[in-house]
Write a protein that holds these residues in place. Structure first.
Motif, PDB file in Angstrom:
ATOM      1  N   TYR A  26       1.052  -0.992   0.056  1.00 27.43           N
ATOM      2  CA  TYR A  26      -0.148  -0.261   0.007  1.00 27.43           C
ATOM      3  C   TYR A  26       0.803   1.282   0.114  1.00 27.43           C
ATOM      4  O   TYR A  26       0.486   2.053  -0.586  1.00 27.43           O
ATOM      5  CB  TYR A  26      -1.175   0.199   1.342  1.00 27.43           C
ATOM      6  N   THR A  27       1.921   1.595   0.553  1.00 25.20           N
ATOM      7  CA  THR A  27       2.632   2.724   0.968  1.00 25.20           C
ATOM      8  C   THR A  27       3.599   3.534  -0.487  1.00 25.20           C
ATOM      9  O   THR A  27       3.134   3.576  -0.802  1.00 25.20           O
ATOM     10  CB  THR A  27       3.485   1.936   2.165  1.00 25.20           C
ATOM     11  N   TYR A  28       4.255   1.350  -0.949  1.00 21.92           N
ATOM     12  CA  TYR A  28       4.784   1.470  -2.485  1.00 21.92           C
ATOM     13  C   TYR A  28       3.628   3.110  -3.659  1.00 21.92           C
ATOM     14  O   TYR A  28       4.174   3.584  -3.612  1.00 21.92           O
ATOM     15  CB  TYR A  28       4.820   0.846  -3.195  1.00 21.92           C
ATOM     16  N   VAL A  29       2.424   2.176  -3.072  1.00 19.81           N
ATOM     17  CA  VAL A  29       1.699   2.663  -4.357  1.00 19.81           C
ATOM     18  C   VAL A  29       1.463   3.920  -4.807  1.00 19.81           C
ATOM     19  O   VAL A  29       1.277   5.041  -4.515  1.00 19.81           O
ATOM     20  CB  VAL A  29       0.092   1.749  -4.087  1.00 19.81           C
ATOM     21  N   PHE A  30       1.471   4.687  -2.449  1.00 20.18           N
ATOM     22  CA  PHE A  30       0.913   5.970  -2.030  1.00 20.18           C
ATOM     23  C   PHE A  30       2.370   6.912  -2.782  1.00 20.18           C
ATOM     24  O   PHE A  30       2.034   7.725  -3.303  1.00 20.18           O
ATOM     25  CB  PHE A  30       0.180   5.930  -0.764  1.00 20.18           C
ATOM     26  N   LEU A  31       3.035   6.202  -2.708  1.00 20.44           N
ATOM     27  CA  LEU A  31       4.342   7.322  -2.621  1.00 20.44           C
ATOM     28  C   LEU A  31       4.386   6.816  -4.426  1.00 20.44           C
ATOM     29  O   LEU A  31       5.636   8.027  -4.612  1.00 20.44           O
ATOM     30  CB  LEU A  31       5.870   6.147  -2.570  1.00 20.44           C
ATOM     31  N   HIS A  32       3.784   6.070  -4.997  1.00 17.39           N
ATOM     32  CA  HIS A  32       3.664   6.891  -6.614  1.00 17.39           C
ATOM     33  C   HIS A  32       2.516   7.381  -7.083  1.00 17.39           C
ATOM     34  O   HIS A  32       2.393   7.246  -8.588  1.00 17.39           O
ATOM     35  CB  HIS A  32       4.133   5.549  -7.072  1.00 17.39           C
ATOM     36  N   LYS A 164     -10.417   6.228   3.943  1.00 19.66           N
ATOM     37  CA  LYS A 164      -9.746   7.314   3.028  1.00 19.66           C
ATOM     38  C   LYS A 164      -8.666   6.828   2.352  1.00 19.66           C
ATOM     39  O   LYS A 164      -8.256   7.199   1.227  1.00 19.66           O
ATOM     40  CB  LYS A 164      -9.279   8.601   4.066  1.00 19.66           C
ATOM     41  N   ILE A 165      -7.598   5.905   2.938  1.00 14.28           N
ATOM     42  CA  ILE A 165      -6.700   5.005   2.726  1.00 14.28           C
ATOM     43  C   ILE A 165      -6.296   3.813   2.474  1.00 14.28           C
ATOM     44  O   ILE A 165      -5.354   3.069   2.144  1.00 14.28           O
ATOM     45  CB  ILE A 165      -5.059   6.140   3.358  1.00 14.28           C
ATOM     46  N   GLY A 166      -7.676   3.871   2.275  1.00 14.76           N
ATOM     47  CA  GLY A 166      -7.770   1.453   1.962  1.00 14.76           C
ATOM     48  C   GLY A 166      -7.575   1.008   0.594  1.00 14.76           C
ATOM     49  O   GLY A 166      -7.215   1.640  -0.339  1.00 14.76           O
ATOM     50  N   PHE A 167      -8.552  -0.021   0.999  1.00 16.39           N
ATOM     51  CA  PHE A 167      -8.608  -0.263  -1.268  1.00 16.39           C
ATOM     52  C   PHE A 167      -8.557   0.396  -1.894  1.00 16.39           C
ATOM     53  O   PHE A 167      -8.116  -0.073  -2.911  1.00 16.39           O
ATOM     54  CB  PHE A 167      -9.211  -1.997  -0.605  1.00 16.39           C
ATOM     55  N   ARG A 168      -9.574   1.267  -2.143  1.00 19.19           N
ATOM     56  CA  ARG A 168     -10.258   1.281  -2.997  1.00 19.19           C
ATOM     57  C   ARG A 168      -9.859   2.599  -3.228  1.00 19.19           C
ATOM     58  O   ARG A 168      -9.647   3.135  -4.637  1.00 19.19           O
ATOM     59  CB  ARG A 168     -11.524   2.267  -2.340  1.00 19.19           C
ATOM     60  N   GLU A 169      -8.650   3.302  -1.968  1.00 16.97           N
ATOM     61  CA  GLU A 169      -8.247   5.018  -2.983  1.00 16.97           C
ATOM     62  C   GLU A 169      -6.711   4.161  -3.757  1.00 16.97           C
ATOM     63  O   GLU A 169      -6.670   4.354  -4.812  1.00 16.97           O
ATOM     64  CB  GLU A 169      -7.644   5.157  -1.699  1.00 16.97           C
ATOM     65  N   VAL A 170      -6.223   2.887  -2.590  1.00 20.44           N
ATOM     66  CA  VAL A 170      -5.216   1.963  -3.743  1.00 20.44           C
ATOM     67  C   VAL A 170      -5.464   1.543  -5.330  1.00 20.44           C
ATOM     68  O   VAL A 170      -4.341   1.469  -6.237  1.00 20.44           O
ATOM     69  CB  VAL A 170      -4.637   0.972  -3.030  1.00 20.44           C
ATOM     70  N   TYR A 171      -6.773   0.854  -5.424  1.00 16.09           N
ATOM     71  CA  TYR A 171      -7.408   0.511  -6.470  1.00 16.09           C
ATOM     72  C   TYR A 171      -7.013   2.067  -7.255  1.00 16.09           C
ATOM     73  O   TYR A 171      -6.564   1.564  -8.606  1.00 16.09           O
ATOM     74  CB  TYR A 171      -8.795  -0.242  -6.164  1.00 16.09           C
ATOM     75  N   LYS A 172      -7.501   2.876  -6.763  1.00 17.89           N
ATOM     76  CA  LYS A 172      -7.910   4.188  -8.295  1.00 17.89           C
ATOM     77  C   LYS A 172      -6.211   4.338  -8.359  1.00 17.89           C
ATOM     78  O   LYS A 172      -6.299   5.684  -9.700  1.00 17.89           O
ATOM     79  CB  LYS A 172      -8.833   5.549  -7.307  1.00 17.89           C
ATOM     80  N   ILE A 173      -5.343   4.625  -7.438  1.00 19.24           N
ATOM     81  CA  ILE A 173      -4.581   5.046  -7.779  1.00 19.24           C
ATOM     82  C   ILE A 173      -3.529   4.087  -8.340  1.00 19.24           C
ATOM     83  O   ILE A 173      -2.897   4.421  -9.898  1.00 19.24           O
ATOM     84  CB  ILE A 173      -3.714   4.562  -6.255  1.00 19.24           C
ATOM     85  N   ILE A 174      -3.325   3.073  -9.012  1.00 19.75           N
ATOM     86  CA  ILE A 174      -2.896   2.058  -9.591  1.00 19.75           C
ATOM     87  C   ILE A 174      -4.261   2.169 -11.157  1.00 19.75           C
ATOM     88  O   ILE A 174      -3.016   2.118 -12.334  1.00 19.75           O
ATOM     89  CB  ILE A 174      -3.344   0.330  -8.434  1.00 19.75           C
ATOM     90  N   LYS A 175      -4.810   2.657 -10.857  1.00 21.38           N
ATOM     91  CA  LYS A 175      -5.770   2.515 -12.582  1.00 21.38           C
ATOM     92  C   LYS A 175      -5.462   4.019 -12.843  1.00 21.38           C
ATOM     93  O   LYS A 175      -5.811   3.763 -13.729  1.00 21.38           O
ATOM     94  CB  LYS A 175      -7.509   2.284 -12.037  1.00 21.38           C
ATOM     95  N   GLY A 176      -4.463   4.965 -11.741  1.00 26.68           N
ATOM     96  CA  GLY A 176      -4.725   5.972 -12.335  1.00 26.68           C
ATOM     97  C   GLY A 176      -5.386   7.173 -12.605  1.00 26.68           C
ATOM     98  O   GLY A 176      -5.634   7.931 -13.318  1.00 26.68           O
ATOM     99  N   GLU A 177      -6.133   6.760 -12.462  1.00 25.46           N
ATOM    100  CA  GLU A 177      -7.323   7.639 -11.946  1.00 25.46           C
ATOM    101  C   GLU A 177      -7.432   9.047 -11.209  1.00 25.46           C
ATOM    102  O   GLU A 177      -7.013   8.977 -10.099  1.00 25.46           O
ATOM    103  CB  GLU A 177      -8.835   7.182 -10.742  1.00 25.46           C
ATOM    104  N   SER A 178      -8.217  10.260 -11.158  1.00 27.93           N
ATOM    105  CA  SER A 178      -7.508  11.582 -10.950  1.00 27.93           C
ATOM    106  C   SER A 178      -8.741  12.379 -10.229  1.00 27.93           C
ATOM    107  O   SER A 178      -9.373  11.581 -10.610  1.00 27.93           O
ATOM    108  CB  SER A 178      -7.177  12.192 -11.592  1.00 27.93           C
ATOM    109  N   THR A 179      -8.477  12.937  -9.897  1.00 28.80           N
ATOM    110  CA  THR A 179      -9.430  14.050  -8.882  1.00 28.80           C
ATOM    111  C   THR A 179      -9.437  14.697  -9.618  1.00 28.80           C
ATOM    112  O   THR A 179      -8.651  15.338 -10.579  1.00 28.80           O
ATOM    113  CB  THR A 179      -9.362  14.059  -7.290  1.00 28.80           C
TER     114      THR A 179
END
Length: 294
Positions: A26-32, A164-179
């Protein structure tokens, strides 16, 4: 009995190992992550040069039109965060200093949030993926009651703040979804709502005599030769307890009171938040008074 204890121990060890692995992933994903919000944009960025940095809650996010500063030749970004407190505003500024940002002016929306020095769980949680990667974040949270659990228990912070920072957010980061948090240079325009709440009661609200995180922001600016501009922003006409702003001025004489610069309800989306038209009137006044731009 021994067999049971051995089995229980194995379960505990396996659970801890899974927690450590998930925490790392999870941390690796957030760091990117770079296009989801303002916090990771600062954390994962290189040094920037900005003429104006805007900090505060939604009353900063919705009230300062960044593009109007840019149109006057001032490199600007609005780092106001809806739901945020001064706890998070102070931490954002600390992170910018840690990242070697060169900042000429900080505009801080400092009014209603002077009444508390608490963290905002919903916003503070968004800093937690980086608690092991930033000494600034680690130190900022170190005084909180639940620091040990957040810091030492692997994956605990991701479970506790899953929304706020769970699976759903990690999934969206991986998918490249912006806000839309980074649109309009951080400014979020509001529209006039027919059903907007145009009444508010702040009679029982009182500013703290010395808000810890307001003082931190002020001192950081002084230490880094940043021009510090603290302002109170407008509220609608139907507010009970408007003497709160007089109390703020008495406790913090350096804060500029702009509460009555925009008054008519037609300029508000709700009692505490101006619509885009009101925000543009207000921003124009700030540009004129503090930057000599008309």
């Amino acid at each position: 009995m021994k067999q049971f204890l051995f089995y229980a121990l194995r379960i505990i060890i396996i659970t801890l190992l899974i927690a450590v692995v998930l925490d790392g992933l999870y941390t690796y994903v957030f760091l990117h992550s770079k296009n989801r919000g303002k916090i990771e944009t600062v954390l994962n960025s290189k040094a920037k040069k900005l003429d104006v940095v805007i900090l505060g809650s939604s009353r900063a996010n919705n009230h300062f039109v960044s593009q109007m500063f840019e149109d006057k030749g001032l490199k600007t970004f609005n780092y106001g965060m809806s739901g945020g407190h001064l706890f998070e505003a102070s931490l954002m500024l600390k992170l910018m200093i840690e990242k070697k940002y060169e900042i000429k002016n900080v505009i801080l929306e400092a009014d209603l949030n002077l009444s508390n020095d608490k963290e905002s769980d919903g916003i503070a949680a968004k800093f937690l993926p980086y608690i092991h990667n930033s000494k600034v974040i680690e130190k900022h949270f170190s005084d909180q009651d639940n620091f040990n659990e957040l810091y030492y228990l692997p994956f605990y912070r991701y479970i506790k703040y899953d929304s706020k920072i769970g699976f759903r957010e990690v999934y969206k980061i991986i998918k490249g979804e912006s806000t839309n948090a980074l649109d309009n240079l951080g400014y979020y325009p509001l529209v006039k709502h027919k059903n907007g709440n145009m009444k508010n009661n702040i009679v029982n609200l009182n500013p703290l005599p010395k808000n810890k995180y307001y003082e931190e922001i002020k001192n950081i600016c002084k230490a880094n030769n940043i021009n510090f501009i603290a302002v109170m922003t407008p509220m609608c006409e139907n507010v009970k307890g408007m003497n709160y702003f007089d109390k703020v001025k008495k406790a913090y004489p350096e804060i500029h009171n702009y509460e009555n610069v925009v008054q008519e309800d037609k300029y508000f989306s709700s009692c505490g938040h101006m619509n885009d038209t009101g925000a543009r009137i207000f921003t124009g006044r700030i540009l004129s008074d503090f930057f000599g731009k008309k």
